[in-house]
Scaffold this active site. Structure first.
Site, mmCIF file in Angstrom:
data_model
loop_
_atom_site.group_PDB
_atom_site.id
_atom_site.type_symbol
_atom_site.label_atom_id
_atom_site.label_comp_id
_atom_site.label_asym_id
_atom_site.label_seq_id
_atom_site.Cartn_x
_atom_site.Cartn_y
_atom_site.Cartn_z
ATOM 1 N N HIS A 63 -6.439 111.608 17.805
ATOM 2 C CA HIS A 63 -6.384 110.415 18.647
ATOM 3 C C HIS A 63 -5.044 109.735 18.452
ATOM 4 O O HIS A 63 -4.584 109.551 17.328
ATOM 5 C CB HIS A 63 -7.503 109.423 18.293
ATOM 6 C CG HIS A 63 -7.465 108.220 19.182
ATOM 7 N ND1 HIS A 63 -8.041 108.191 20.414
ATOM 8 C CD2 HIS A 63 -6.854 107.016 19.020
ATOM 9 C CE1 HIS A 63 -7.811 107.026 20.983
ATOM 10 N NE2 HIS A 63 -7.096 106.289 20.153
ATOM 11 N N ASP A 92 -19.208 100.813 24.438
ATOM 12 C CA ASP A 92 -17.763 100.564 24.330
ATOM 13 C C ASP A 92 -17.179 100.277 25.708
ATOM 14 O O ASP A 92 -16.299 99.433 25.856
ATOM 15 C CB ASP A 92 -17.048 101.759 23.692
ATOM 16 C CG ASP A 92 -15.540 101.545 23.705
ATOM 17 O OD1 ASP A 92 -15.092 100.570 23.078
ATOM 18 O OD2 ASP A 92 -14.816 102.304 24.371
ATOM 19 N N ARG A 98 -13.127 92.920 26.845
ATOM 20 C CA ARG A 98 -11.936 92.654 26.008
ATOM 21 C C ARG A 98 -10.674 92.643 26.863
ATOM 22 O O ARG A 98 -9.771 91.840 26.655
ATOM 23 C CB ARG A 98 -11.816 93.723 24.911
ATOM 24 C CG ARG A 98 -12.874 93.581 23.842
ATOM 25 C CD ARG A 98 -12.928 94.826 22.969
ATOM 26 N NE ARG A 98 -11.673 95.082 22.302
ATOM 27 C CZ ARG A 98 -11.264 96.291 21.907
ATOM 28 N NH1 ARG A 98 -12.024 97.358 22.109
ATOM 29 N NH2 ARG A 98 -10.118 96.436 21.302
ATOM 30 N N SER A 149 -14.167 100.703 18.619
ATOM 31 C CA SER A 149 -14.063 101.289 19.949
ATOM 32 C C SER A 149 -13.639 102.765 19.851
ATOM 33 O O SER A 149 -14.274 103.652 20.434
ATOM 34 C CB SER A 149 -13.032 100.479 20.758
ATOM 35 O OG SER A 149 -12.679 101.142 21.932
ATOM 36 N N LYS A 189 -16.397 106.491 19.744
ATOM 37 C CA LYS A 189 -16.259 107.597 20.692
ATOM 38 C C LYS A 189 -15.933 108.900 19.953
ATOM 39 O O LYS A 189 -16.430 109.961 20.308
ATOM 40 C CB LYS A 189 -15.147 107.267 21.708
ATOM 41 C CG LYS A 189 -15.577 106.145 22.660
ATOM 42 C CD LYS A 189 -14.492 105.776 23.642
ATOM 43 C CE LYS A 189 -13.379 105.012 23.000
ATOM 44 N NZ LYS A 189 -12.542 104.219 23.883
HETATM 45 N N1 URA Z 1 -8.210 102.568 22.840
HETATM 46 C C1 URA Z 1 -9.552 102.481 22.785
HETATM 47 O O1 URA Z 1 -10.263 103.424 23.133
HETATM 48 N N2 URA Z 1 -10.089 101.333 22.352
HETATM 49 C C2 URA Z 1 -9.353 100.283 21.950
HETATM 50 O O2 URA Z 1 -9.896 99.277 21.567
HETATM 51 C C3 URA Z 1 -7.952 100.383 22.030
HETATM 52 C C4 URA Z 1 -7.412 101.554 22.471
#
Ligand code: URA
Length: 434
Positions: A82, A161, A168, A183, A187
């Site tokens: 990621h 999320d 957000r 968040s 995932k």
């Molecule tokens: N990417 C995400 O998936 N969530 C966040 O909060 C920030 C970046």
């Protein structure tokens, strides 16, 4: 339980129990808690923070709000990556095939771009015919048969999320370490990989502006991953310029393919992608040490195994493999315009966010969620931090639909020029390896 009490507790800096966090997240997702109360709690979390235990509880309940993928039918340790995101960041297109070619299965869910940020899904969509939204069965088949799977995030992975991120986004509560951790990690944990390497960006246009903040976010994600039994490592990398020469979807495919073919292997983008891939090989058990892993990465490029893996992934998922050899089969721009330096000097910084916004205006990125992209447009960044340019040198090549709305000044304003050479800092600022 009353939502009011949760907001009040957090407003005063108190801790929420796992039951309270579960009550909130479930209520936010099913609509029984109104958006204004969730927004108030999000703002209180931004100011007051969350303990490691609260962050863990939030991650878990968000992970369990949807489906968890079971990848156990594919043998071996599955390793994901990621990146917290940057303009021109196409590392997934490069390292996915490399890691898979070295025998480590690499399952990845990616996002679409919004605003100045590009999305991996949009970059893959520039390959004609390639299916970028895979069903669960197609995703697992791609992983099993090619070692690499990449798909747009399905709606049933961590749906809580999606709801909270949308709130957000409109309440200026994105930049919070516990909220970003929960968040991303919810995932990633739901995605079914056994191990994860994180590329946490640090710099003026990243979420995390200072090394201290970036280390804080990286450590928070490492703590959550480790607590859930996931192997996890983090690299903290500099983000003060676009990554690589390409910004724009088809252009970014070209740059990735060139690196996989062994061209531009000394670029910072290649170095960073190779380093992330090497960490993934160690976590996946394909190498014991960094030098061994790096040698395997190089061998996968030199033998052609990495580009061959990309070919197999593209072919299996409906894409036109010929476009990887003949770039004229990728989406093209109508006009090409060179932007020339208007004075001499050393380049000390390139405003990646500014260029990302210009690329968005060209049609390479979305202003709104439902915008349709022009996959052929974008910017070739010929300027590089540290390079000396003379007046009249080409610093950007703009690929546009039409030439009449290209204003050189806007491009030139993204460059900072000085008379003396700037110090060059390495891309890798720090790392956390458990
Ligand atoms: N990417 C995400 O998936 N969530 C966040 O909060 C920030 C970046």
């Amino acid at each position: 339980m009353r939502m009011y009490d949760l907001i009040y507790t957090k407003k005063l800096g108190g801790a929420l129990s796992p039951e309270q966090i579960a009550f909130w997240v479930k209520g936010a997702a099913d609509g029984s808690i109104p958006d204004e109360q969730s927004s108030a709690l999000l703002m209180a979390i931004c100011w007051r923070g969350m303990s490691t235990e609260e962050t863990l509880a939030l991650t878990l309940v968000m992970r369990d709000s949807g489906k968890r993928l079971d990848l156990s039918s594919v043998p071996g340790l599955k390793v994901d990556k990621h990146s917290t995101g940057g303009v021109g960041d196409k590392t997934t297109l490069i390292l996915g095939p490399i890691v898979a070619a070295c025998g480590v299965p690499c399952p990845m869910f990616s996002g679409r771009g919004l605003g100045h940020t590009g999305g991996t899904v949009d970059k893959f969509a520039a390959i004609p015919g390639l299916k970028v939204e895979l069903s669960e069965a197609e995703f697992i088949r791609s992983l099993a048969e090619t070692g690499f799977a990449n798909s747009a995030q399905t709606g049933n992975i961590a749906p809580a999320d999606k709801k909270l991120y949308a709130l957000r986004d409109v309440t200026a509560t994105v930049e919070s370490i516990p909220l970003i951790t929960a968040s991303i990690m919810s995932k990633k944990l739901a995605g079914g990989a056994d191990a994860l390497v994180l590329d946490v960006k640090c710099g003026p246009t990243a979420f995390m502006k200072t090394l201290e903040e970036a280390r804080g976010l990286a450590q928070s994600m490492v703590d959550v991953g480790t607590a859930h039994g996931m192997q996890i490592r983090a690299l903290i990398t500099r983000m003060d310029a676009p990554l690589g020469w390409a910004i724009g979807n088809a252009l970014e495919v070209m740059e990735s393919v060139e690196i996989l073919r062994g061209e531009h292997g000394d670029s910072e983008l290649a170095e960073m992608s190779f380093r992330l891939a090497a960490e993934m090989l160690i976590m996946g058990g394909a190498a014991q040490t960094l030098p061994e892993a790096q040698a395997k990465v190089q061998a996968s490029i030199q033998s052609g195994a990495a580009i061959e893996t990309l070919r197999r992934f593209v072919a299996l998922n409906g894409g036109d493999v010929r476009a990887l050899d003949d770039f004229s089969l990728l989406p093209q721009a109508g006009k090409v315009v060179d932007i020339l330096a208007d004075r001499d000097g050393y380049i000390t910084a390139i405003d990646g966010r500014g260029l990302g916004l210009l690329a968005m205006e060209l049609g390479a990125g979305r202003k709104n969620q439902n915008d349709v992209l022009d996959l052929g447009v974008g910017i070739r960044v010929m300027a590089q931090v540290g390079k000396y340019v003379r007046m009249g040198d080409v610093v950007f090549r703009v690929y546009a639909k039409a030439a009449d709305n290209i204003f050189s000044r806007l491009y030139l304003d993204t460059l900072q020029l000085t008379e003396t050479a700037p110090p060059i800092t390495p891309y890798l600022l720090s790392h956390i390896i458990q």
